[in-house]
Design an enzyme around this catalytic site. Structure first.
Site, PDB file in Angstrom:
ATOM      1  N   ARG A  79       0.822  -1.204   0.000  1.00  0.00           N
ATOM      2  CA  ARG A  79       0.000   0.000   0.000  1.00  0.00           C
ATOM      3  C   ARG A  79       0.863   1.263   0.000  1.00  0.00           C
ATOM      4  NH1 ARG A  79      -0.592   4.701   2.810  1.00  0.00           N
ATOM      5  NH2 ARG A  79      -0.237   3.567   4.760  1.00  0.00           N
ATOM      6  N   ASP A  80       1.564   1.518   1.072  1.00  0.00           N
ATOM      7  CA  ASP A  80       2.359   2.741   1.204  1.00  0.00           C
ATOM      8  C   ASP A  80       3.509   2.762   0.205  1.00  0.00           C
ATOM      9  OD1 ASP A  80       3.183   5.154   2.188  1.00  0.00           O
ATOM     10  OD2 ASP A  80       4.106   4.364   3.994  1.00  0.00           O
ATOM     11  N   HIS A 124       6.766   4.231  12.590  1.00  0.00           N
ATOM     12  CA  HIS A 124       6.771   4.239  11.136  1.00  0.00           C
ATOM     13  C   HIS A 124       7.809   5.284  10.694  1.00  0.00           C
ATOM     14  CE1 HIS A 124       4.363   3.868   7.228  1.00  0.00           C
ATOM     15  NE2 HIS A 124       5.227   4.849   6.970  1.00  0.00           N
ATOM     16  N   HIS A 138      10.690   6.886   8.056  1.00  0.00           N
ATOM     17  CA  HIS A 138      11.246   7.012   6.715  1.00  0.00           C
ATOM     18  C   HIS A 138      12.743   7.274   6.851  1.00  0.00           C
ATOM     19  CE1 HIS A 138       7.445   7.651   4.135  1.00  0.00           C
ATOM     20  NE2 HIS A 138       7.078   7.118   5.281  1.00  0.00           N
ATOM     21  N   CYS A 185       5.636   9.532   0.258  1.00  0.00           N
ATOM     22  CA  CYS A 185       4.330  10.122   0.538  1.00  0.00           C
ATOM     23  C   CYS A 185       3.951  10.991  -0.644  1.00  0.00           C
ATOM     24  CB  CYS A 185       4.362  10.960   1.823  1.00  0.00           C
ATOM     25  SG  CYS A 185       2.777  11.769   2.177  1.00  0.00           S
ATOM     26  N   ASN A 211      10.283   4.355   2.829  1.00  0.00           N
ATOM     27  CA  ASN A 211      10.124   3.793   4.163  1.00  0.00           C
ATOM     28  C   ASN A 211      11.360   2.993   4.567  1.00  0.00           C
ATOM     29  OD1 ASN A 211       7.123   4.195   4.884  1.00  0.00           O
ATOM     30  ND2 ASN A 211       7.012   3.374   2.817  1.00  0.00           N
TER      31      ASN A 211
END
Length: 308
Positions: free
Chosen positions: A24-25, A217, A219, A250, A259
């Site tokens: 997803r991300d 989370h 990055h 993002c 990430n």
């Protein structure tokens, strides 16, 4: 395939849950549209590598994230084994309707810790975002779904600069009060350092948001993701978000690079003797396979080292 030498360290958990966000991300930030069959195979390979929590897609409007326009089709194509969690991101009640129709059992919502990012990402103010989240969360909980809350821009914002800890705590606590079972603290532009991680986790604890409800989370924009993760583990966090192959960023914050790579995380955790259930060799093979479909090499240092 080479493995890290196992050397245990004091003050760390015995097991860590990896919340895999690559499907997803990771893929939402790609320029090219990945075929749904490739996405489904990617998820299956991640499961085969031992990952048991995989955020598969998002029911966001295709206009905003066209890479995930095939969300319903992807979920139909998947037949995941029992014991594998497959949460999806939903932005609002319309997204929840689509998720419920697809038989999803776990969702995530995405909040902002800053005013500017709330306006750019959610088209709302910092306070107004909760008017959107409240009915979505209430309906999801009534339907028996588990709800995760993401908090973005926890450590820095590209427009506002430093973000006050108190502001992050306020947003996170409100998500907890809504009923989010897990709260993921996002370093969206990758500027955090370990001291900030310690301060935020401590401040949340003082506000009544225990470490058992937190995930992190990070990055890796400034190369700090692994250091920040290790710091969070020492503070008692046991759930870490990461992305296979280091995919992602993002779409609403251009300064946000990839990430934390799941392979880089697993290498570190394996070396510390922390159990994850993930087969690093299979994971590297999966990310190498995916990089061929994306037409570019994986940014993961471990993938580069082991697959090169």
């Amino acid at each position: 395939m080479r493995k890290p030498q196992l050397t245990r360290a004091e003050g760390l958990p015995e097991r860590v849950t990896i919340y895999e966000v690559g499907a997803r991300d990771g893929l939402q930030n790609e320029d090219a549209i990945v075929d749904v069959a490739v996405k489904a195979e990617f998820v299956r390979r991640l499961v085969d590598a031992g990952l048991t929590t995989i955020e598969t897609t998002s029911f966001v409007h295709p206009k905003w994230v066209p890479q995930l326009a095939d969300a319903a089709e992807l979920l139909t194509a998947l037949d995941l084994p029992s014991g594998v969690r497959a949460p999806v991101l939903v932005p609002n009640e319309r997204g929840l309707d689509r998720a419920l129709a697809a038989g999803v059992r776990e969702i995530a919502i995405f909040a902002s810790a800053t005013e500017t990012f709330a306006r750019k990402n959610l088209n709302s103010t910092l306070d107004e975002q909760f008017a959107m989240f409240t009915p979505t969360v209430e309906r999801a909980l009534d339907a028996g779904l588990a709800v995760r809350g993401y908090v973005s821009m926890c450590y820095g914002d590209p427009w506002e600069g430093d973000v006050p800890v108190e502001q992050v705590v306020q947003v996170t606590a409100r998500l907890a009060e809504l009923g989010c079972h897990e709260l993921s603290l996002g370093d969206t532009i990758g500027v955090a350092t370990p001291g900030q991680v310690i301060d935020l986790i401590g401040a949340l604890g003082q506000a009544g948001v225990g470490v058992d409800r937190l995930a992190v989370h990070f990055h890796d924009t400034y190369g700090q993701a692994l250091a920040n993760t290790l710091t969070a583990l020492r503070e008692g966090v046991t759930t870490v978000d990461s992305s296979a192959g280091g995919l992602g960023g993002c779409p609403y914050a251009e300064s946000a690079t990839g990430n934390l790579a799941t392979e880089d995380l697993v290498w570190q955790l394996d070396g510390l003797g922390i159990r994850t259930g993930v087969d690093l060799e299979k994971l590297v093979t999966t990310s190498t396979w995916m990089s061929t479909h994306l037409g570019k090499p994986s940014p993961s240092r471990v993938v580069q080292a082991l697959a090169g």
